[in-house]
Design a protein around this motif. Structure first.
Motif: not given
Length: 438
Positions: A311-333
């Motif tokens: 987050c300090d290197r790339f920003g808050r939004r990029p990290v959260l976007i990646v995390g949320c996309l992965a969480a969407v996919a995790s529901g199917f597991t």
């Protein structure tokens, strides 16, 4: 005093030196406070999944006991926004330090009294009534805790290291969760079922009193944060912070609340619903599943500092976007992994969900405070954090219990994916805050 004299006095106050807190003291105080607060909160979550129903609602069926226990679990989340308004008001008016001490005392007292509360067999209907009152007190205390701890960290941090400093209160939940589940696991391994239900479950609640003493000692040694101390010197405080927050910053409250939903859904579905489901439906013993959760939470703890650095290197939004996309996919597991009943599959599922909890939770320590000005920062950050709790966590175990009965684990996984998608939308609509000057 004439205008010139008053202006000169204000300028002199503004230039007065502000006492600084050491980095180590800030880190320990923000971490230990949230660790204790979340320990208190998690021991109730664990007790709700294991023992609250039979002790306080024995007159109902097993399913009704579980649902009643999860309803009492949700009461604290309804209290948390009130706690954020109450403690946020004083945090923005009189200071972060004293407000944090008060929130810790309320939380600790409520938790200790739950450990002393007689069950239904002893005092009848008064038992669940008083339990709900004390659970409400827990929620009020936690409602004021997180925002103050996050501000303590970020308002003492260098501009380009705020996510790293904000990571310390975000580590508190991992430590609190590990301590809570570790203690319950020890009790499960050393006590019989009868002993655990009769009195053993009360030990973690009573142990909270000792932890609170440690937390108070650390926090009373702190100075006020430099940002708020400067605001005090310049008389820059809101008369009614909650009114100013909703009139001028309501959009950030909404977006911040929705961004938090994914964190809560990931954690409480995996840590509370899965525990109840694993013991009642998959054939795991209480100690086996608690052991799996203790293993999985290590991944949450590991993900937190990694996410903060990103987050300090790339920003808050990029990290959260990646995390949320992965969480969407995790529901199917959830359906294939959890329903298998395999120890390995269940461990993978729990580790994945809690790892993603760490990824999405870590940025919030810096992001939510950065959304609001100093005048309403305690109130605003706390409101966003705790309103997100109502949406993402208050009824999550209850809804999951209903969904699994209606359509199976696939429906519960769909709930996680929808929650993550809602947070993803909020993050996409949000501005980047990394360069914000507090």
């Amino acid at each position: 005093m004439n205008t010139a004299t008053y202006t000169a006095a204000r300028e002199a106050d503004a230039d007065a030196p502000v006492q600084a807190n050491s980095t180590a003291r800030v880190a320990v105080a923000s971490l230990i406070g949230t660790a204790i607060e979340f320990y208190d909160f998690y021991i109730y979550a664990t007790a709700a999944a294991l023992v609250i129903g039979p002790v306080f609602f024995p007159q109902t069926s097993g399913t009704a006991q579980a649902l009643s226990a999860f309803i009492t679990f949700g009461i604290a989340f309804l209290a948390r926004p009130l706690g954020s308004a109450l403690f946020g008001h004083f945090g923005d008016r009189i200071g972060r330090k004293s407000t944090l001490v008060a929130s810790l005392l309320l939380m600790g007292l409520s938790t200790t009294l739950i450990g002393l509360l007689p069950g239904y067999d002893a005092i009848g209907a008064w038992a669940p009534i008083l339990l709900c009152v004390l659970r409400f007190g827990q929620g009020l205390g936690l409602g004021g805790e997180w925002g103050g701890a996050a501000l303590l960290a970020t308002e003492n941090a260098p501009k380009h290291r705020r996510a790293w400093f904000g990571m310390f209160p975000q580590m508190g939940p991992s430590i609190g969760f590990l301590a809570a589940n570790g203690l319950f696991l020890t009790l499960a391994m050393t006590l019989s079922e009868e002993q655990f239900r009769a009195w053993g479950w009360r030990i973690p609640f009573l142990f909270s009193a000792l932890l609170v003493i440690v937390g108070l000692y650390v926090r009373l040694k702190l100075h006020e944060t430099p940002v708020f101390a400067k605001a005090l010197q310049q008389h820059d405080r809101a008369r009614l912070p909650i009114a100013e927050m909703f009139s001028r910053h309501w959009g950030n409250v909404v977006l911040g609340s929705l961004a938090m939903v994914v964190c809560y859904a990931l954690f409480y579905i995996s840590a509370v619903f899965s525990l109840s489901y694993g013991v009642s439906s998959l054939g795991f013993t209480r100690e086996e599943f608690l052991g799996l959760l203790c293993f999985a939470v290590l991944f949450m703890g590991a993900a937190t500092p990694v996410s903060a650095l990103a987050c300090d290197r790339f920003g808050r939004r990029p990290v959260l976007i990646v995390g949320c996309l992965a969480a969407v996919a995790s529901g199917f597991t959830m359906q294939p992994l959890l329903s298998s009943g395999s120890v390995v599959d269940v461990a993978i599922f729990l580790s994945l969900e809690l790892f993603l909890m760490g990824v999405t939770f870590a940025p919030m320590g810096a992001l939510l405070p950065e959304l609001f000005p100093t005048r309403v920062r305690y109130t605003g950050a706390s409101a966003a954090y705790n309103l997100g709790g109502i949406l993402g966590a208050s009824l999550a175990p209850y809804v999951a219990q209903k969904l699994v009965a209606a359509g199976g684990l696939g429906w519960v996984g769909g709930y996680v994916s929808v929650a993550a998608g809602l947070s993803l939308l909020a993050v996409l609509l949000m501005r980047e805050t990394r360069e914000t000057d507090l």
